[in-house]
Design a protein around this motif. Structure first.
Motif, mmCIF file in Angstrom:
data_model
loop_
_atom_site.group_PDB
_atom_site.id
_atom_site.type_symbol
_atom_site.label_atom_id
_atom_site.label_comp_id
_atom_site.label_asym_id
_atom_site.label_seq_id
_atom_site.Cartn_x
_atom_site.Cartn_y
_atom_site.Cartn_z
ATOM 1 N N GLN A 191 12.409 0.062 9.859
ATOM 2 C CA GLN A 191 12.595 1.467 9.480
ATOM 3 C C GLN A 191 12.110 1.694 8.056
ATOM 4 O OE1 GLN A 191 16.628 2.866 9.912
ATOM 5 N NE2 GLN A 191 16.363 4.459 8.366
ATOM 6 N N LEU A 192 11.317 2.745 7.859
ATOM 7 C CA LEU A 192 10.849 3.113 6.525
ATOM 8 C C LEU A 192 11.992 3.784 5.774
ATOM 9 C CD1 LEU A 192 8.579 3.476 4.424
ATOM 10 C CD2 LEU A 192 7.964 5.600 5.592
ATOM 11 N N GLN A 193 12.398 3.210 4.645
ATOM 12 C CA GLN A 193 13.551 3.760 3.939
ATOM 13 C C GLN A 193 13.243 4.197 2.510
ATOM 14 O OE1 GLN A 193 16.432 0.478 4.030
ATOM 15 N NE2 GLN A 193 16.045 0.120 1.860
ATOM 16 N N CYS A 194 12.013 4.004 2.047
ATOM 17 C CA CYS A 194 11.721 4.386 0.660
ATOM 18 C C CYS A 194 10.221 4.488 0.463
ATOM 19 C CB CYS A 194 12.320 3.348 -0.292
ATOM 20 S SG CYS A 194 11.899 3.577 -2.029
ATOM 21 N N ARG A 195 9.788 5.502 -0.293
ATOM 22 C CA ARG A 195 8.386 5.633 -0.707
ATOM 23 C C ARG A 195 8.356 5.992 -2.191
ATOM 24 N NH1 ARG A 195 5.380 9.597 3.414
ATOM 25 N NH2 ARG A 195 3.594 9.030 2.090
ATOM 26 N N VAL A 196 7.540 5.263 -2.955
ATOM 27 C CA VAL A 196 7.492 5.420 -4.408
ATOM 28 C C VAL A 196 6.034 5.499 -4.838
ATOM 29 C CG1 VAL A 196 8.065 4.374 -6.626
ATOM 30 C CG2 VAL A 196 9.642 4.134 -4.698
ATOM 31 N N LEU A 197 5.705 6.459 -5.687
ATOM 32 C CA LEU A 197 4.352 6.551 -6.228
ATOM 33 C C LEU A 197 4.071 5.359 -7.133
ATOM 34 C CD1 LEU A 197 4.032 10.362 -7.068
ATOM 35 C CD2 LEU A 197 3.028 9.121 -5.136
ATOM 36 N N ASN A 198 2.800 4.926 -7.151
ATOM 37 C CA ASN A 198 2.410 3.743 -7.912
ATOM 38 C C ASN A 198 0.986 3.930 -8.419
ATOM 39 O OD1 ASN A 198 2.985 1.051 -8.846
ATOM 40 N ND2 ASN A 198 1.595 0.278 -7.278
ATOM 41 N N LYS A 199 0.833 4.037 -9.763
ATOM 42 C CA LYS A 199 -0.486 4.288 -10.335
ATOM 43 C C LYS A 199 -0.651 3.512 -11.636
ATOM 44 C CE LYS A 199 -3.610 8.016 -11.712
ATOM 45 N NZ LYS A 199 -3.817 9.473 -11.853
ATOM 46 N N PRO A 200 -1.770 2.762 -11.749
ATOM 47 C CA PRO A 200 -2.806 2.533 -10.753
ATOM 48 C C PRO A 200 -2.312 1.641 -9.623
ATOM 49 C CG PRO A 200 -3.210 1.140 -12.651
ATOM 50 C CD PRO A 200 -2.050 2.030 -13.011
ATOM 51 N N TYR A 201 -3.016 1.692 -8.508
ATOM 52 C CA TYR A 201 -2.516 0.989 -7.336
ATOM 53 C C TYR A 201 -2.522 -0.523 -7.507
ATOM 54 C CZ TYR A 201 -7.573 0.954 -6.240
ATOM 55 O OH TYR A 201 -8.943 0.825 -6.300
ATOM 56 N N ASP A 202 -3.371 -1.053 -8.433
ATOM 57 C CA ASP A 202 -3.395 -2.507 -8.609
ATOM 58 C C ASP A 202 -2.289 -3.008 -9.534
ATOM 59 O OD1 ASP A 202 -4.595 -1.398 -10.808
ATOM 60 O OD2 ASP A 202 -6.444 -2.552 -10.683
ATOM 61 N N ILE A 203 -1.304 -2.163 -9.842
ATOM 62 C CA ILE A 203 -0.039 -2.677 -10.373
ATOM 63 C C ILE A 203 0.684 -3.451 -9.265
ATOM 64 C CG2 ILE A 203 2.308 -1.907 -10.960
ATOM 65 C CD1 ILE A 203 1.218 -0.013 -12.927
ATOM 66 N N PHE A 204 0.418 -3.069 -8.020
ATOM 67 C CA PHE A 204 0.956 -3.682 -6.805
ATOM 68 C C PHE A 204 2.451 -3.423 -6.628
ATOM 69 C CE2 PHE A 204 -2.770 -6.464 -7.708
ATOM 70 C CZ PHE A 204 -3.504 -6.115 -6.589
ATOM 71 N N GLY A 205 3.255 -3.636 -7.664
ATOM 72 C CA GLY A 205 4.699 -3.507 -7.535
ATOM 73 C C GLY A 205 5.343 -4.847 -7.237
ATOM 74 N N THR A 206 6.641 -4.949 -7.502
ATOM 75 C CA THR A 206 7.354 -6.203 -7.266
ATOM 76 C C THR A 206 8.847 -5.929 -7.184
ATOM 77 O OG1 THR A 206 7.614 -8.470 -8.061
ATOM 78 C CG2 THR A 206 7.638 -6.742 -9.723
ATOM 79 N N TRP A 207 9.595 -6.852 -6.601
ATOM 80 C CA TRP A 207 11.046 -6.747 -6.565
ATOM 81 C C TRP A 207 11.623 -7.147 -7.907
ATOM 82 C CZ3 TRP A 207 13.443 -4.197 -2.912
ATOM 83 C CH2 TRP A 207 12.877 -4.101 -1.635
ATOM 84 N N TYR A 208 12.560 -6.345 -8.406
ATOM 85 C CA TYR A 208 13.302 -6.726 -9.607
ATOM 86 C C TYR A 208 14.501 -7.584 -9.215
ATOM 87 C CZ TYR A 208 16.109 -6.563 -13.798
ATOM 88 O OH TYR A 208 16.859 -6.932 -14.885
ATOM 89 N N ASN A 209 15.231 -7.136 -8.220
ATOM 90 C CA ASN A 209 16.264 -7.954 -7.602
ATOM 91 C C ASN A 209 16.292 -7.593 -6.118
ATOM 92 O OD1 ASN A 209 17.759 -5.555 -7.362
ATOM 93 N ND2 ASN A 209 19.020 -5.986 -9.144
ATOM 94 N N ASP A 210 17.348 -7.908 -5.427
ATOM 95 C CA ASP A 210 17.355 -7.741 -3.983
ATOM 96 C C ASP A 210 17.296 -6.288 -3.539
ATOM 97 O OD1 ASP A 210 17.661 -9.348 -1.466
ATOM 98 O OD2 ASP A 210 19.304 -7.911 -1.186
ATOM 99 N N GLN A 211 17.735 -5.344 -4.382
ATOM 100 C CA GLN A 211 17.819 -3.948 -3.971
ATOM 101 C C GLN A 211 17.071 -2.985 -4.887
ATOM 102 O OE1 GLN A 211 19.554 -2.510 -1.131
ATOM 103 N NE2 GLN A 211 19.285 -4.638 -0.523
ATOM 104 N N TYR A 212 16.396 -3.495 -5.896
ATOM 105 C CA TYR A 212 15.636 -2.648 -6.819
ATOM 106 C C TYR A 212 14.227 -3.205 -6.980
ATOM 107 C CZ TYR A 212 19.807 -0.012 -8.194
ATOM 108 O OH TYR A 212 20.917 0.804 -8.190
ATOM 109 N N LEU A 213 13.257 -2.302 -7.078
ATOM 110 C CA LEU A 213 11.866 -2.695 -7.227
ATOM 111 C C LEU A 213 11.243 -1.981 -8.413
ATOM 112 C CD1 LEU A 213 9.579 -0.479 -5.235
ATOM 113 C CD2 LEU A 213 11.908 -0.615 -4.358
ATOM 114 N N LEU A 214 10.140 -2.529 -8.881
ATOM 115 C CA LEU A 214 9.420 -1.962 -10.020
ATOM 116 C C LEU A 214 8.123 -1.329 -9.549
ATOM 117 C CD1 LEU A 214 9.812 -4.747 -12.756
ATOM 118 C CD2 LEU A 214 11.303 -2.805 -12.262
ATOM 119 N N SER A 215 7.801 -0.179 -10.113
ATOM 120 C CA SER A 215 6.534 0.503 -9.862
ATOM 121 C C SER A 215 5.953 0.947 -11.192
ATOM 122 C CB SER A 215 6.746 1.704 -8.931
ATOM 123 O OG SER A 215 7.569 2.681 -9.562
ATOM 124 N N GLY A 216 4.759 1.513 -11.160
ATOM 125 C CA GLY A 216 4.107 1.930 -12.395
ATOM 126 C C GLY A 216 3.577 3.341 -12.321
#
Length: 676
Positions: A184-209
């Motif tokens: 199930q899709l439960q979250c969508r977050v903008l991310n710019k530039p896209y080659d930041i890729f994103g990563t998990w900070y902990n089990d329930q929080y993630l980092l975007s740019g």
């Protein structure tokens, strides 16, 4: 040649002479000479003999000692022969476009693949691999998927992708899927530039740019902390919080973020607040500046590697072996490795040390003895988790009990191409749970009117974004920078978060940059750097380890992966590469028909490796040992090109004699001995 002569008892030769004679043979001869008699069997198992074979056959630097925690050269030889993933057990054709990335779950029971066909697919890692979940992200206005990462409990999957738009658009998005609720899709977050890729900070929080342009060639990168589940009962509940805001010069930006557990007690020494200024020399501005993964160069002309051998059913052992540079580690790395090995030895009886490499209990030729696999232990971040009485996960309100972390990212100060690695220590803090409402509409209108009045009076002064010193107080500082003087195209953490492995294509020596939009020409070879995250210094280097041909303005990511025992990377020469991590030598080349974009080891079994390529294929590689356990006939499958050893390899494990043959049972005195 040895010959049997009447009256001469060859079984009573001194061990020293037998040892010298056996060095003229090959390792594959040892099971046969060991059947002669007990003394020959004893010498054929001698550790000095196998140490000689190991250094000779794998061309290991003699100054490199045996791997910490290991005691037998014979078992190490067996591990590199039987335990390296070189058997192509599966070739999967599910994607219909270039496959850009692959990642494993922490338990090793799933892996996910991202592709330019717009799909994210999750596979079960059993044999054969089967599709568990999939989603066409083009339905969400994505151009393609490019990256994925499982959270520490393997309940959520972070998927990063690129939005539809013009060729110059850098807009992307991160989606989070729930693996416990039918994807199930439960979250969508903008991310710019896209080659930041994103990563998990902990089990329930993630980092975007997020990227904002401030002036000509000057921008700011904002790192956001996002809650993975953003459906809340109250509009006042915080789901996003700004973590850092960095200053970018010369058209650069923060890219490729990673989070590592911080292993050092003190904050690293901060580098200069202002990144280095670019040097001065006029160079031609490129006509096209495409970031991300462009279409691969399928025609590599003179650079194209001949794949005649790889197209055959089995590699030809008569051809000259291909060698690549070894990883060269510093003295400090070897000393710290020795300390770790002593810790492993002293804690071998402690099950909590399961994340360290375990001693293999098998011996050469005992096929039925299983290698000791890492135990299923909890992730290092599991201590952060809280569980309600009904078994549901409950995120902690505070990270006070958690250790500090490192935010690791690529950036630059001389040009837009990422040539520096930045480190920012994330101190312990409490994640906001209540939304900071900020100024209301009336306050914002009043502030806007005041600004307009000051502008009319000529009293309003715009910030001078080109002068970093005058606006430094508006940005966070980077704790430490490491400049690799080349285009960084890949990063990977060791499982213990102690070391960072980096792929980089170096610039030409003594280059001078005047125009940041025109980076120097980059080499057609990839260097691999090893950085110790406890000292933030480089402790290992491999020069021109593998190939890349695309120019700087089209350069894309080549993902690498690190296990406890091996290092692997993709390359543009249509191969993946596997190195032994401790000894530093390249063990094998894994063939594809186009650029290999990413590789990933099974974290629970480093004898399983997945490679993905621009040939639209996913390949699963397993060791000889694992392939036999699955019932795979090694004569009917494709093998990787194994490097270093040039003599033939047996397809069955070497079997030392159960009972030596006595000289009296020899039927022909002139066919008794093995020669080279």
């Amino acid at each position: 040649m040895l010959a049997y002569e009447d009256g001469v008892d060859w079984t009573r030769l001194p061990d020293s002479i037998l040892l010298q004679i056996f060095t003229f043979l090959e390792y594959s001869d040892m099971p046969f000479v060991g059947r002669v008699c007990k003394s020959w069997l004893r010498v054929s198992l001698d550790e000095f003999l196998w140490r000689y074979f190991f250094y000779k056959d794998f061309q290991v630097d003699p100054s490199v000692p045996i791997m910490p925690g290991k005691t037998s050269w014979r078992e190490e030889y067996q591990r590199l022969i039987e335990g390296t993933p070189v058997v192509e057990t599966e070739e999967i054709h599910e994607h219909n476009h270039q496959v850009l990335h692959v990642s494993f779950s922490h338990k090793g029971d799933m892996f996910a693949t991202s592709s330019k066909d717009g799909y994210i697919i999750v596979w079960g890692s059993s044999y054969p691999a089967e599709v568990k979940y999939y989603r066409d992200m083009k339905l969400h206005s994505w151009k393609y998927t490019q990256f994925s990462q499982f959270n520490s409990t393997d309940t959520l999957l972070l998927v990063s992708g690129v939005h539809f738009g013009s060729c110059s658009s850098t807009s992307g998005e991160i989606a989070v899927f729930n693996l416990e609720r039918d994807f199930q899709l439960q979250c969508r977050v903008l991310n710019k530039p896209y080659d930041i890729f994103g990563t998990w900070y902990n089990d329930q929080y993630l980092l975007s740019g997020e990227l904002h342009w401030l002036a000509h060639l000057v921008s700011t990168s904002v790192i956001w902390l996002n809650k993975a589940k953003q459906e809340n009962s109250s509009e006042h509940q915080a789901i996003i919080s700004r973590l850092y805001k960095f200053y970018n010069r010369n058209a650069s930006s923060v890219r490729t973020i990673l989070v590592a557990n911080c292993l050092i007690p003190d904050t690293p020494k901060e580098s200069s607040e202002a990144p280095e200024r670019s040097e001065n020399k006029q160079q031609r501005v490129p006509e096209v500046m495409e970031r991300g993964n462009p279409p691969s160069h399928r025609e590599l002309s003179v650079h194209q590697v001949s794949i005649t051998e790889e197209q055959s059913h089995r590699p030809s052992n008569s051809q000259r072996p291909v060698y690549t540079s070894p990883i060269t580690y510093t003295k400090d790395y070897r000393e710290s490795e020795t300390v770790i090995g002593q810790h492993i030895a002293s804690s071998s009886s402690n099950p909590s040390v399961a994340l360290q490499p375990s001693n293999s209990t098998e011996s050469l030729g005992h096929e039925d003895m299983e290698v000791e696999r890492p135990k299923n232990t909890s992730s290092e971040e599991d201590g952060m988790l809280e569980w309600a009485e009904d078994g549901e996960f409950s995120p902690p309100m505070s990270l006070a009990e958690d250790r500090d972390k490192f935010l690791i990212f690529t950036t630059g100060s001389k040009t837009y191409s990422p040539h520096q690695i930045g480190f920012k220590r994330i101190k312990k803090f409490s994640i906001p749970t209540i939304l900071d409402i900020g100024p209301g509409l009336r306050e914002r209108i009043q502030a806007r009117e005041l600004e307009r009045e000051l502008r009319n009076l000529g009293l309003f002064q715009e910030p001078n974004w080109l002068d970093y010193e005058s606006v430094a107080d508006k940005f966070d500082t980077i704790d430490h920078l490491i400049d690799l003087n080349g285009h960084i195209i890949g990063m990977g953490l060791s499982p213990d978060h102690r070391y960072l492995y980096v792929n980089s294509r170096p610039w030409q020596a003594n280059c001078v940059i005047e125009n940041p939009l025109n980076p120097p020409r980059i080499a057609e070879g990839i260097d691999l750097h090893v950085i110790d995250l406890t000292t933030l210094t480089e402790v290992g280097t491999m020069l021109r380890s593998h190939k890349a041909y695309t120019p700087n303005d089209e350069c894309f990511f080549i993902f690498l992966d690190v296990s406890h025992l091996y290092v692997a990377s993709g390359a543009e020469d249509r191969h993946g590469y596997v190195w032994e991590r401790h000894y530093g030598v390249c063990l094998s080349r894994l063939p594809h028909k186009d650029v290999v974009n990413a590789v990933a080891f099974n974290p629970r079994d480093p004898e399983m490796l997945v490679t993905v390529s621009d040939d639209n294929k996913i390949k699963v590689w397993r060791s000889r040992r694992r392939a036999r356990e699955l019932g795979v006939n090694l004569d009917e499958v494709r093998m990787a090109r194994e490097l270093r050893i040039s003599h033939p390899r047996p397809d069955q494990p070497l079997q030392p004699a159960e009972a030596p043959i006595s000289p009296e049972k020899v039927s022909s005195p002139h066919t008794y001995f093995v020669t080279q």
